[in-house]
Design an enzyme around this catalytic site. Structure first.
Site, short mmCIF file in Angstrom:
data_model
loop_
_atom_site.label_atom_id
_atom_site.label_comp_id
_atom_site.label_asym_id
_atom_site.label_seq_id
_atom_site.Cartn_x
_atom_site.Cartn_y
_atom_site.Cartn_z
N GLY A 98 -16.97 3.58 -1.35
CA GLY A 98 -17.57 4.84 -0.93
C GLY A 98 -18.94 5.08 -1.51
N SER B 9 -13.56 -3.08 1.13
CA SER B 9 -14.40 -2.21 0.30
C SER B 9 -15.88 -2.40 0.64
CB SER B 9 -14.13 -2.44 -1.19
OG SER B 9 -12.77 -2.25 -1.49
N PRO B 10 -16.24 -2.34 1.95
CA PRO B 10 -17.62 -2.64 2.35
C PRO B 10 -18.61 -1.56 1.92
CG PRO B 10 -16.39 -1.81 4.22
CD PRO B 10 -15.39 -1.99 3.10
N LEU B 11 -18.10 -0.40 1.55
CA LEU B 11 -18.99 0.68 1.06
C LEU B 11 -18.93 0.78 -0.46
CD1 LEU B 11 -18.07 3.38 3.77
CD2 LEU B 11 -20.10 1.90 3.69
N TYR C 274 0.84 -1.20 0.00
CA TYR C 274 0.00 0.00 0.00
C TYR C 274 0.88 1.25 0.00
CZ TYR C 274 -4.12 -2.89 1.11
OH TYR C 274 -5.15 -3.81 1.09
N1 LIG Z 1 -7.42 -7.50 0.44
C1 LIG Z 1 -7.47 -6.68 -0.57
O1 LIG Z 1 -7.10 -7.02 -1.68
C2 LIG Z 1 -8.02 -5.30 -0.37
C3 LIG Z 1 -8.42 -4.53 -1.48
C4 LIG Z 1 -8.94 -3.26 -1.26
C5 LIG Z 1 -9.05 -2.78 0.04
N2 LIG Z 1 -8.63 -3.54 1.09
C6 LIG Z 1 -8.73 -3.04 2.49
O2 LIG Z 1 -10.07 -2.65 2.75
C7 LIG Z 1 -10.11 -1.31 3.23
C8 LIG Z 1 -11.41 -0.64 2.85
O3 LIG Z 1 -11.66 -0.69 1.47
P1 LIG Z 1 -11.68 0.58 0.53
O4 LIG Z 1 -11.02 1.71 1.22
O5 LIG Z 1 -11.18 0.17 -0.79
O6 LIG Z 1 -13.23 0.85 0.32
P2 LIG Z 1 -14.45 1.37 1.23
O7 LIG Z 1 -14.11 1.23 2.66
O8 LIG Z 1 -15.66 0.69 0.69
O9 LIG Z 1 -14.57 2.89 0.81
C9 LIG Z 1 -13.61 3.85 1.14
C10 LIG Z 1 -14.09 5.20 0.62
O10 LIG Z 1 -15.32 5.51 1.26
C11 LIG Z 1 -15.26 6.80 1.82
N3 LIG Z 1 -15.98 6.69 3.12
C12 LIG Z 1 -15.67 5.93 4.17
N4 LIG Z 1 -16.58 6.08 5.16
C13 LIG Z 1 -17.48 6.98 4.72
C14 LIG Z 1 -18.64 7.57 5.26
N5 LIG Z 1 -19.07 7.25 6.49
N6 LIG Z 1 -19.33 8.46 4.51
C15 LIG Z 1 -18.91 8.80 3.27
N7 LIG Z 1 -17.81 8.28 2.70
C16 LIG Z 1 -17.09 7.37 3.42
C17 LIG Z 1 -13.80 7.13 1.98
O11 LIG Z 1 -13.59 8.52 1.72
P3 LIG Z 1 -12.90 9.53 2.78
O12 LIG Z 1 -11.51 9.03 3.01
O13 LIG Z 1 -12.96 10.81 2.03
O14 LIG Z 1 -13.77 9.46 3.99
C18 LIG Z 1 -13.13 6.32 0.89
O15 LIG Z 1 -13.02 7.08 -0.29
C19 LIG Z 1 -8.86 -0.68 2.62
O16 LIG Z 1 -8.47 0.46 3.33
C20 LIG Z 1 -7.87 -1.81 2.71
O17 LIG Z 1 -7.29 -1.83 4.00
C21 LIG Z 1 -8.14 -4.79 0.90
#
Ligand SMILES: NC(=O)c1ccc[n+]([C@@H]2O[C@H](COP(=O)([O-])OP(=O)(O)OC[C@H]3O[C@@H](n4cnc5c(N)ncnc54)[C@H](OP(=O)(O)O)[C@@H]3O)[C@@H](O)[C@H]2O)c1
Length: 333
Positions: free
Chosen positions: A216, A211-213, A57
């Protein structure tokens, strides 16, 4: 904050973890370390005890930025929190392509080198949860599990898991060295891993939902006018953020908005509560750089959706039209 057992081998973590990837990778230029250090300290204050990172990362200039950030920021709280990191993807620095493509590489010698690098950057002598980031088609799962079993014996790793692995991979790995968690993409838009639930239940393995959201989108904070910097923000190319997708996702966002109104919650909280209430062994790890969202996401664990409400939502999601959702970056093989 609520807490739950992740798998049945003794790992207990906050019901909502913090995905830290977006602070360094894929969501715009890396965030300021001082600001993120403050945010991480506040997360610990709020009761978050589960922090997710990976050795890859970062950016081409700072490939390990996220582990370095967490190592520094979480050092004062090390004995109170669980750090999850990942091995098994390597930057292809020789391809001439920037940003560097990622290659799967879970050769035992690579895992051994990776763990030493992660321990050093994370400023710790053990990793709570160590995942294989992606299966490696060139290395049998038994060899990967055997290598991690040795790291567990040596005390460098406490628990381990796989990310985006098939049922067969999970069973083969588990037979050699029992798994605690798998980490998969899981959201109202990405439900294909539900097919693994009976296996996870049978083997006592938890699901960490990444990526539970839906990156986003399910927070309902974006519109067809939202724009992302294509050089640094992967959302610019994600199908769910294309302008014509908002019409396709109208019904989905309406459903989430309606429930948010009924439960006095926000759309992001409903999106997380839906999976938290579905199974006691699911732990979402939403990512954010913002304090108010950190708080909002933690409070999702206080929202109660009954089994009947979750089932009704699932039935609606089963047949509802929606756009495609990002499924991950293809790896070079
Ligand atoms: N194992 C794998 O291959 C893999 C792949 C992808 C991700 N991951 C892990 O999963 C974690 C989460 O996934 P992700 O970051 O890709 O996707 P996510 O959690 O679905 O979405 C993150 C996005 O949502 C926004 N967000 C978060 N909470 C919010 C809220 N309450 N209201 C409005 N917007 C909100 C954030 O923006 P702001 O920052 O502007 O709030 C960010 O842009 C990553 O950080 C990583 O650690 C693992």
């Amino acid at each position: 904050m609520e807490y739950r057992n992740l798998g049945n081998r003794g790992l207990r973590v906050s019901a909502v973890g913090l995905g830290c990837m977006g602070m360094s990778h894929a969501y715009g230029a890396p965030a300021d370390h001082r600001e993120m250090t403050e945010l991480l300290a506040k997360a610990v204050d709020m009761g978050y005890t589960f922090f997710d990172t990976a050795e890859v990362y970062g950016t081409s200039e700072r490939p390990h930025d996220n582990e370095e950030l967490l190592g520094e920021a979480l050092r004062p709280y090390r004995d109170r929190i669980a750090i999850a990191t990942k091995f098994g993807l390597r930057f292809d620095t020789e391809s001439g392509i920037v940003p560097y493509p990622l290659l799967p590489d879970s050769r035992p010698e690579t895992i051994r080198r990776a763990v030493e690098g992660s321990l050093r950057r994370l400023q710790t002598d053990y990793i709570d949860l160590y995942y294989q980031h992606r299966p490696d088609p060139n290395v049998p799962m038994e060899d990967v599990a055997g290598t991690v079993a040795d790291l567990i014996k040596e005390g460098k790793v406490l628990y381990w898991g796989l990310s985006e692995a098939s049922e067969e991979d999970i069973r083969r790995a588990h037979a050699v060295c029992p798994l605690t968690a798998i980490q998969d993409r899981y959201s109202m838009m990405a439900r294909w891993h539900e097919a693994l639930f009976p296996t996870l239940e049978e083997l006592g393995i938890g699901l960490v939902a990444f990526s539970p959201l839906a990156n986003g989108l399910l927070s309902d904070c974006y519109t067809a006018a939202s724009r992302f910097d294509a050089r640094t923000d992967y959302r610019a190319a994600m199908p769910q953020f294309q302008p014509d997708s908002y019409d396709k996702n109208h019904g989905l966002l309406q459903l989430i908005r309606r429930l948010a109104g009924e439960k006095h919650a926000t759309p992001a909280q409903i999106s997380l509560a839906w999976m938290l209430c579905k199974k006691p062994w699911i732990v979402p790890i939403p990512g954010t750089r913002k304090l108010d969202r950190l708080k909002e996401n933690a409070q999702a664990a206080d929202i109660l959706l009954t089994d009947e409400e979750v089932e009704q939502m699932d039935r609606a999601l089963d047949t509802m039209p929606m756009s495609d959702v990002f499924g991950g970056t293809a790896l070079r093989k």
